[in-house]
Motif scaffolding. Structure first.
Motif, PDB file in Angstrom:
ATOM      1  N   GLU A  12      66.780  56.374  49.196  1.00 29.40           N
ATOM      2  CA  GLU A  12      67.033  57.484  48.686  1.00 29.40           C
ATOM      3  C   GLU A  12      67.946  57.690  47.312  1.00 29.40           C
ATOM      4  OE1 GLU A  12      65.394  60.509  49.531  1.00 29.40           O
ATOM      5  OE2 GLU A  12      64.528  59.363  51.171  1.00 29.40           O
ATOM      6  N   LEU A  13      68.258  56.743  46.915  1.00 31.38           N
ATOM      7  CA  LEU A  13      69.099  56.606  45.676  1.00 31.38           C
ATOM      8  C   LEU A  13      68.454  56.937  44.327  1.00 31.38           C
ATOM      9  CD1 LEU A  13      71.549  53.508  46.237  1.00 31.38           C
ATOM     10  CD2 LEU A  13      72.309  55.850  46.489  1.00 31.38           C
ATOM     11  N   LYS A  14      66.923  56.872  44.633  1.00 27.72           N
ATOM     12  CA  LYS A  14      65.928  57.163  43.336  1.00 27.72           C
ATOM     13  C   LYS A  14      66.207  58.725  42.979  1.00 27.72           C
ATOM     14  CE  LYS A  14      62.253  58.026  46.739  1.00 27.72           C
ATOM     15  NZ  LYS A  14      60.865  57.477  46.938  1.00 27.72           N
ATOM     16  N   ASP A  15      66.795  59.361  43.691  1.00 26.43           N
ATOM     17  CA  ASP A  15      66.964  60.887  43.272  1.00 26.43           C
ATOM     18  C   ASP A  15      68.214  60.920  42.853  1.00 26.43           C
ATOM     19  OD1 ASP A  15      67.104  63.626  43.367  1.00 26.43           O
ATOM     20  OD2 ASP A  15      67.082  64.016  45.353  1.00 26.43           O
ATOM     21  N   LYS A  16      68.351  61.041  41.699  1.00 29.00           N
ATOM     22  CA  LYS A  16      69.610  61.171  40.877  1.00 29.00           C
ATOM     23  C   LYS A  16      70.619  62.198  41.247  1.00 29.00           C
ATOM     24  CE  LYS A  16      68.159  58.448  36.570  1.00 29.00           C
ATOM     25  NZ  LYS A  16      68.306  58.548  35.207  1.00 29.00           N
ATOM     26  N   GLU A  17      70.127  63.322  41.681  1.00 29.28           N
ATOM     27  CA  GLU A  17      70.786  64.534  42.067  1.00 29.28           C
ATOM     28  C   GLU A  17      71.805  64.161  43.188  1.00 29.28           C
ATOM     29  OE1 GLU A  17      71.342  66.966  40.039  1.00 29.28           O
ATOM     30  OE2 GLU A  17      69.740  66.500  38.605  1.00 29.28           O
ATOM     31  N   ARG A  65      74.312  60.561  36.610  1.00 29.93           N
ATOM     32  CA  ARG A  65      74.751  59.167  36.704  1.00 29.93           C
ATOM     33  C   ARG A  65      76.335  59.038  36.707  1.00 29.93           C
ATOM     34  NH1 ARG A  65      75.847  55.558  33.044  1.00 29.93           N
ATOM     35  NH2 ARG A  65      75.258  53.401  33.327  1.00 29.93           N
ATOM     36  N   ASP A  66      76.898  59.882  36.010  1.00 30.76           N
ATOM     37  CA  ASP A  66      78.505  59.759  35.416  1.00 30.76           C
ATOM     38  C   ASP A  66      79.269  60.023  36.823  1.00 30.76           C
ATOM     39  OD1 ASP A  66      78.140  59.138  33.104  1.00 30.76           O
ATOM     40  OD2 ASP A  66      78.394  60.821  32.116  1.00 30.76           O
ATOM     41  N   ALA A  67      78.664  60.900  37.843  1.00 29.89           N
ATOM     42  CA  ALA A  67      79.056  61.210  39.190  1.00 29.89           C
ATOM     43  C   ALA A  67      78.903  60.067  40.077  1.00 29.89           C
ATOM     44  CB  ALA A  67      78.330  62.467  39.560  1.00 29.89           C
ATOM     45  N   GLY A  68      77.842  59.490  40.155  1.00 29.53           N
ATOM     46  CA  GLY A  68      77.548  58.298  40.888  1.00 29.53           C
ATOM     47  C   GLY A  68      78.515  56.962  40.470  1.00 29.53           C
ATOM     48  N   LEU A  69      78.596  56.809  39.195  1.00 34.81           N
ATOM     49  CA  LEU A  69      79.700  55.989  38.536  1.00 34.81           C
ATOM     50  C   LEU A  69      80.738  56.035  38.950  1.00 34.81           C
ATOM     51  CD1 LEU A  69      79.738  53.188  37.026  1.00 34.81           C
ATOM     52  CD2 LEU A  69      79.897  54.576  35.062  1.00 34.81           C
ATOM     53  N   MET A  70      81.476  57.330  39.069  1.00 39.52           N
ATOM     54  CA  MET A  70      82.783  57.823  39.549  1.00 39.52           C
ATOM     55  C   MET A  70      82.961  57.235  40.920  1.00 39.52           C
ATOM     56  SD  MET A  70      85.570  59.133  38.780  1.00 39.52           S
ATOM     57  CE  MET A  70      85.435  59.895  37.508  1.00 39.52           C
ATOM     58  N   VAL A  71      81.938  57.449  41.965  1.00 41.31           N
ATOM     59  CA  VAL A  71      82.112  56.924  43.196  1.00 41.31           C
ATOM     60  C   VAL A  71      82.119  55.381  43.307  1.00 41.31           C
ATOM     61  CG1 VAL A  71      81.171  56.943  45.440  1.00 41.31           C
ATOM     62  CG2 VAL A  71      80.767  59.020  43.985  1.00 41.31           C
ATOM     63  N   VAL A  72      81.645  54.789  42.345  1.00 40.43           N
ATOM     64  CA  VAL A  72      81.853  53.248  42.444  1.00 40.43           C
ATOM     65  C   VAL A  72      82.932  52.916  41.949  1.00 40.43           C
ATOM     66  CG1 VAL A  72      80.689  51.158  41.350  1.00 40.43           C
ATOM     67  CG2 VAL A  72      79.034  53.150  42.069  1.00 40.43           C
ATOM     68  N   LEU A  73      83.676  53.507  40.966  1.00 38.78           N
ATOM     69  CA  LEU A  73      84.934  53.130  40.323  1.00 38.78           C
ATOM     70  C   LEU A  73      86.050  53.568  41.493  1.00 38.78           C
ATOM     71  CD1 LEU A  73      84.774  54.250  36.844  1.00 38.78           C
ATOM     72  CD2 LEU A  73      84.391  52.117  37.607  1.00 38.78           C
ATOM     73  N   GLU A  74      85.673  54.561  42.159  1.00 35.54           N
ATOM     74  CA  GLU A  74      86.808  54.807  43.125  1.00 35.54           C
ATOM     75  C   GLU A  74      86.989  53.814  44.424  1.00 35.54           C
ATOM     76  OE1 GLU A  74      85.584  58.691  44.311  1.00 35.54           O
ATOM     77  OE2 GLU A  74      86.816  59.735  42.686  1.00 35.54           O
ATOM     78  N   ASN A  75      85.668  53.274  44.565  1.00 35.72           N
ATOM     79  CA  ASN A  75      85.545  51.977  45.625  1.00 35.72           C
ATOM     80  C   ASN A  75      85.709  50.759  45.124  1.00 35.72           C
ATOM     81  OD1 ASN A  75      84.860  53.731  48.288  1.00 35.72           O
ATOM     82  ND2 ASN A  75      83.713  54.861  46.689  1.00 35.72           N
ATOM     83  N   ALA A  76      86.163  50.428  43.784  1.00 40.04           N
ATOM     84  CA  ALA A  76      86.303  49.447  43.275  1.00 40.04           C
ATOM     85  C   ALA A  76      87.092  48.274  44.195  1.00 40.04           C
ATOM     86  CB  ALA A  76      86.912  49.284  42.001  1.00 40.04           C
ATOM     87  N   SER A  77      88.066  48.511  44.900  1.00 37.28           N
ATOM     88  CA  SER A  77      88.814  47.787  45.885  1.00 37.28           C
ATOM     89  C   SER A  77      87.818  47.201  46.993  1.00 37.28           C
ATOM     90  CB  SER A  77      89.776  48.547  46.512  1.00 37.28           C
ATOM     91  OG  SER A  77      90.672  47.708  47.488  1.00 37.28           O
ATOM     92  N   LEU A  78      86.948  48.116  47.675  1.00 39.85           N
ATOM     93  CA  LEU A  78      86.003  47.609  48.501  1.00 39.85           C
ATOM     94  C   LEU A  78      84.759  46.833  47.788  1.00 39.85           C
ATOM     95  CD1 LEU A  78      84.912  47.904  51.616  1.00 39.85           C
ATOM     96  CD2 LEU A  78      83.725  49.750  50.615  1.00 39.85           C
ATOM     97  N   ILE A  79      84.578  46.896  46.753  1.00 40.51           N
ATOM     98  CA  ILE A  79      83.605  46.169  46.081  1.00 40.51           C
ATOM     99  C   ILE A  79      84.185  44.616  45.853  1.00 40.51           C
ATOM    100  CG2 ILE A  79      82.061  45.753  43.952  1.00 40.51           C
ATOM    101  CD1 ILE A  79      81.817  48.746  44.125  1.00 40.51           C
TER     102      ILE A  79
END
Length: 412
Positions: A12-17, A65-79
């Motif tokens: 479902e990540l194909k839905d950017k919203e 996309r910026d909102a999704g990127l923010m979630v990635v940055l907040e979980n940088a430690s897990l990555i």
């Protein structure tokens, strides 16, 4: 969760919203799976690379996309915990660099705030050659005071400094003090980069806002502890004094600057003193004391003069040289002092001399005894020598002797 829920969410990540909401659930599942490293490497990381690959993104601002990127940055430690160094560098680091270069200040702040979590995964070369230039470029070009402050904190982390706990962290989240990662020694920048790259960036700061000045103080503190003493004295201390005199700093902030100035000045003084002491011991002069005559006159008199100490002269040589009080010279009237009365015979001879004087004539030679009255001369006039009769030019000595000969009428 791994075989049914996670694949459905990634589809479902194909839905950017819905990107940011789905990624929050994906990372929550990653934190609960016992085999999260394998699942992240096989399913999640390739999907993240596909979505946030900066080379395929347009220059237009995409809020979803910026909102999704923010979630990635907040979980940088897990990555970082679920990736190897090479995997992180190849797939995740480009995403973080694109966030640092983003035009959205919140993304830049989140990316810089997550540096303590990602630095232990990266090697020194990657940090110095790929990560640091991007941060330095953003720091020098940004007009945001918040990014300036966050950039200074990033420099502290890159230099191997501790990660300061933010003011909104009250310690009641149950994770304890270990949740803050410390930068490993291998990820700290070298001394050359600190001195030649970071310090000029701090020096070029134009704003005098107290928040930026105090953040810069933290950078100069960590750099000053690692830099050479010469660099500290010539570069860091002038910058600290310049910043400490900012018109917007209060008393406590000014005292923070002066405290660091005293600390670094004491370090420079101690190391310079130690260096000079070792140099003195090496040269064998550790016990030598400066002489009272270590000045310009201490080099001794001029060779050949009467006050040359090498010739055995005493301290009154200079007085004898000025006043003429010498006992080893002849006792004639010429050798007498300037303050003695002139000889009466000399004065009489000067008055009663009948010899005619001309502007071109040479003074009458004296006898062997000094200043004796000249003998009476016959009363006849002197003859001027015919210089035109000379066949060749004469020098001054020849003219003197010819004039003398004509005076006594022995010139032919």
């Amino acid at each position: 969760m791994e075989k049914k829920v996670l694949p459905a969410l990634l589809e479902e990540l194909k839905d950017k919203e819905l990107l940011s909401l789905i990624l929050q659930n994906v990372f929550k599942i990653m934190s609960l799976l016992p085999s999260s490293r394998r699942a992240f490497g096989e399913k999640v990381r390739p999907k993240l690379k596909e979505i946030f690959d900066s080379t395929k993104q347009s220059q237009e601002k995409d809020t979803a996309r910026d909102a999704g990127l923010m979630v990635v940055l907040e979980n940088a430690s897990l990555i970082a915990d679920n990736s190897s160094g090479k995997e992180f560098k190849d797939d995740v680091l480009p995403i973080l660099l694109s966030a640092i270069e983003s035009s959205t200040p919140s993304l830049v702040d989140a990316a810089l705030r997550g540096l303590p979590n990602i630095l232990p995964v990266l090697d020194f070369s990657t940090i110095k050659n790929e990560l640091f230039p991007i941060i330095a470029n953003v720091f020098s070009k940004t007009n945001s005071l918040a990014i300036k402050v966050r950039g200074c904190h990033a420099f502290v982390i890159l230099c191997g400094g501790p990660n300061e706990i933010s003011s909104d962290d009250d310690g009641l989240d149950g994770f304890g003090p270990d949740k803050k990662r410390k930068t490993s020694s291998s990820s700290a920048l070298d001394k050359y980069t600190m001195q030649e790259k970071i310090v000029p960036l701090i020096k070029a700061i134009k704003t005098k806002e107290p928040a930026v000045m105090m953040a810069a103080l933290g950078v100069l503190r960590i750099v000053g502890n690692n830099a050479d003493t010469d660099f500290v004295a010539m570069e860091i201390l002038p910058i600290l004094w310049n910043m400490s005199l900012g018109p917007l700093l209060d008393l406590k902030q000014f005292q923070s600057f002066t405290e660091l100035i005293r600390l670094l000045s004491r370090r420079v003084e101690e190391e310079q003193t130690k260096k000079l002491q070792e140099l003195a011991v090496t040269n064998g002069a550790s016990q030598s004391t400066p002489s009272t005559n270590d000045d310009f006159l201490g080099f001794g008199g001029v060779t050949g003069t009467t006050f040359d100490t090498a010739n055995g002269s005493s301290q009154d040589d200079f007085e004898r040289l000025v006043k003429g009080k010498t006992s080893q010279m002849s006792s004639g009237s010429m050798d007498s002092g300037w303050d003695t009365a002139p000889n009466a015979s000399v004065a009489t001879s000067k008055v009663k001399s009948p010899t005619a004087q001309f502007s071109w004539s040479t003074p009458t030679p004296t006898s062997n005894s000094q200043f004796d009255p000249p003998k009476a001369q016959p009363s006849f006039r002197t003859v001027t020598p015919d210089l035109a009769a000379f066949k060749q030019p004469y020098n001054a000595a020849d003219l003197y002797w010819h004039s003398l000969a004509s005076h006594y009428r022995i010139y032919s």
